[in-house]
Write an enzyme that holds these catalytic residues in place. Structure first.
Site, mmCIF file in Angstrom:
data_model
loop_
_atom_site.group_PDB
_atom_site.id
_atom_site.type_symbol
_atom_site.label_atom_id
_atom_site.label_comp_id
_atom_site.label_asym_id
_atom_site.label_seq_id
_atom_site.Cartn_x
_atom_site.Cartn_y
_atom_site.Cartn_z
ATOM 1 N N SER A 4 3.758 33.627 17.973
ATOM 2 C CA SER A 4 4.254 34.451 19.077
ATOM 3 C C SER A 4 5.682 34.056 19.430
ATOM 4 O O SER A 4 6.217 33.070 18.940
ATOM 5 C CB SER A 4 3.343 34.294 20.300
ATOM 6 O OG SER A 4 3.323 32.948 20.720
ATOM 7 N N SER A 6 6.966 32.653 21.872
ATOM 8 C CA SER A 6 7.192 31.353 22.523
ATOM 9 C C SER A 6 7.221 30.193 21.529
ATOM 10 O O SER A 6 7.518 29.060 21.904
ATOM 11 C CB SER A 6 6.103 31.097 23.573
ATOM 12 O OG SER A 6 4.814 31.083 22.978
ATOM 13 N N HIS A 256 -2.754 -13.925 -20.097
ATOM 14 C CA HIS A 256 -1.880 -15.102 -20.200
ATOM 15 C C HIS A 256 -1.748 -15.862 -18.879
ATOM 16 O O HIS A 256 -1.149 -16.941 -18.838
ATOM 17 C CB HIS A 256 -0.492 -14.705 -20.747
ATOM 18 C CG HIS A 256 0.434 -14.119 -19.724
ATOM 19 N ND1 HIS A 256 0.696 -12.771 -19.642
ATOM 20 C CD2 HIS A 256 1.174 -14.696 -18.744
ATOM 21 C CE1 HIS A 256 1.555 -12.534 -18.667
ATOM 22 N NE2 HIS A 256 1.858 -13.695 -18.113
ATOM 23 N N ASP A 307 -3.306 -8.631 -23.990
ATOM 24 C CA ASP A 307 -3.085 -9.533 -22.858
ATOM 25 C C ASP A 307 -3.760 -8.972 -21.601
ATOM 26 O O ASP A 307 -3.109 -8.515 -20.661
ATOM 27 C CB ASP A 307 -1.571 -9.699 -22.642
ATOM 28 C CG ASP A 307 -1.229 -10.702 -21.555
ATOM 29 O OD1 ASP A 307 -2.120 -11.463 -21.153
ATOM 30 O OD2 ASP A 307 -0.061 -10.712 -21.124
ATOM 31 N N SER A 429 3.243 -10.668 -13.421
ATOM 32 C CA SER A 429 2.299 -10.523 -14.539
ATOM 33 C C SER A 429 0.906 -10.137 -14.051
ATOM 34 O O SER A 429 0.420 -10.653 -13.046
ATOM 35 C CB SER A 429 2.200 -11.840 -15.315
ATOM 36 O OG SER A 429 3.397 -12.131 -15.971
#
Length: 501
Positions: A4, A6, A256, A307, A429
């Site tokens: 609206s 407003s 590791h 790893d 790691s």
């Protein structure tokens, strides 16, 4: 959404963007609500009809497209707030008629309004709200009822605009708890509010969910709820690594990080899940093919293929928005996060997650007691050979063949082309190398080793130089190891569901 006179256009656009983000967020939970989206002033504009969902005439993608494409036309002079509630009441009545009363009892209804509450047509919506309540509650509410149905209806009001009519709006908000009425000065970022609305209990079992922002106290735990800090103290100085929570009982890290003499009692894992940070370790398992000395006779002093290791905790982590598993490849859980339907495959997941020859990925670094994010580009396909050749410059390498050092099990990042990557530091790691996919975090690799130490003693977020490279174990290449432990349904922990192919 109120359009609206407003309501300023800025508020309209902000509300529209907020709803788009909410729909995308809900979609990441692998649930499929039906939506009705209306804009209103003196009349109601049904942009998305909930009845089309019942008839399977609309998709979620179409919902977002329709929402994006809706523009405010000529402003209407009046505002009829009651007409919106009446529209919802009528649609709910049709749904009840179509599905039958018993199935309708299972439906949960959430109504979200963006309005200032000003209306000059149609009368008060309060009586219509009472009709909606009666339809959902079925006269089974309140403390005297053994079958209270209040949880099946939530009406949220986001009050926006220069002047808000609180006394008219507040009574319309309803639901269990008191967080259903919000007076908003700025609605550009409603993610935190929407997260408050969403019931964590309903979605806490989903991997990879996270907050896309930092909480007000600066705690990054909810942004990276899967990260774990690992310290191994046996002989000599302690060794620090990172890891990722992949189930409630397992942390994934690098092999590791451990030496042959290490025992579970030497390992400390810290995950702040609200029930004590330090977790007791039951055991840890290293990939059976990991052998750091495997290629010494070929001029490779330290060989990091395979790893990867898994740490089993004594007790389950308490899952919440602050501690939640990350998604890992080749599981049904990740297929759900990627919205793959039917019988999906590892290849499909890899094609989505590692689809470009310069794939944007991230990993974490710990500095002090907090973590920071590093951004890199994985050089894949045609870019890979030029990336891995720099492995020959690492200390202890005396071969001329980079593929003796960096097998196909590694992803390669680093360097300054086409963008400057961040580089790993000691202590990074084992941490997850990941990407965010529509509000879900999926780990594709883990940090293994690098050619240069550019970080010094402080660590943190450090840029790569022209020739520095990092190599990360590609989890798609170690699925049999992950499946042998995480997918084992004969032991005393909940397994992940790994894909057949």
């Amino acid at each position: 959404m109120d359009i609206s006179a407003s309501i300023e256009e800025k508020h309209f656009n902000d509300a529209k963007n907020a709803v788009t983000k909410l729909i995308e967020k809900i979609a990441s939970f692998t649930v499929t609500p039906n939506y009705e989206i209306v804009f209103f002033s003196s009349e109601v504009f049904e942009v998305v009809r909930i009845l089309d969902f019942l008839d399977k005439k609309i998709t979620l993608k179409a919902v977002l497209t329709e929402l994006e494409n809706f523009k405010i036309g000529e402003k209407n002079t009046g505002t009829d707030l009651n007409s919106v509630f009446t529209t919802f009441l009528e649609r709910m009545a049709i749904i009840k008629q179509q599905v039958g009363e018993e199935r309708f009892k299972e439906h949960r209804h959430v109504l979200i309004f963006f309005t200032d509450g000003a209306y000059n047509m149609g009368g008060s919506p309060a009586p219509t709200v009472e009709q909606i309540k009666n339809m959902v509650y079925m006269n089974q509410t309140g403390p005297q009822s053994n079958q209270s149905r209040e949880e099946y209806l939530d009406i949220y009001i986001f009050a926006i605009g220069a002047e808000v009519f609180d006394s008219d709006l507040q009574p319309l908000a309803t639901g269990i708890g008191d967080r259903h009425y919000y007076k908003m000065k700025d609605i550009t970022n409603l993610q935190e509010t929407f997260d408050d609305i969403i019931d964590e209990e309903e979605v806490k079992g989903l991997c990879g969910l996270h907050k896309d922002y930092e909480t007000q106290n600066g705690n990054k735990r909810q942004r990276y709820p899967w990260w774990a800090s690992i310290t191994i103290k046996n002989q000599g100085l302690p060794r620090d690594c990172l890891g990722s929570l992949v189930t409630t009982k397992f942390v994934l890290t690098a092999a590791h990080c451990f030496t042959f003499e290490d025992l579970p009692k030497h390992v400390k894992v810290v995950i702040d899940d609200g029930q004590g940070k330090e977790k007791k370790i039951k055991t840890f398992k290293i990939h059976p093919q990991y052998n750091i000395s495997a290629k010494v006779n070929k001029g490779v002093k330290e060989f990091y293929d395979y790893d990867v290791a898994l740490i089993q905790l004594e007790e389950d982590v308490n899952i919440s928005s602050a501690a939640r598993p990350i998604c890992i490849p080749c599981t049904q859980e990740t297929s759900d996060a990627l919205k793959l339907v039917g019988e999906s495959t590892c290849k499909q997941q890899e094609d989505i997650l590692l689809k470009t020859h310069l794939e944007s990925l991230s990993f974490l670094t710990k500095k002090g007691i907090t973590v920071h994010e590093k951004d890199v580009k994985a050089k894949i396909g045609d870019n890979r050979d030029d990336c891995i050749k720099h492995a020959l410059e690492a200390p202890g390498i005396q071969t001329n063949d980079p593929k003796e050092v960096v097998t196909d099990n590694f992803l390669c990042t680093g360097g300054q082309e086409p963008t400057v990557d961040h580089i790993s530091c000691k202590g990074d790691s084992g941490g997850a190398v990941y990407k965010n996919y529509e509000h879900r975090t999926i780990q594709v690799a883990l940090v293994s080793w690098g050619t240069k130490d550019l970080c010094g003693s402080g660590g943190g977020v450090v840029n790569s130089d022209r020739t520095s490279r990092d190599f990360h174990i590609n989890l798609f290449r170690v699925v049999p190891f992950l499946k042998s432990i995480l997918g084992d349904d004969t032991l005393d922990y909940a397994p992940l569901t790994f894909l057949k192919s």
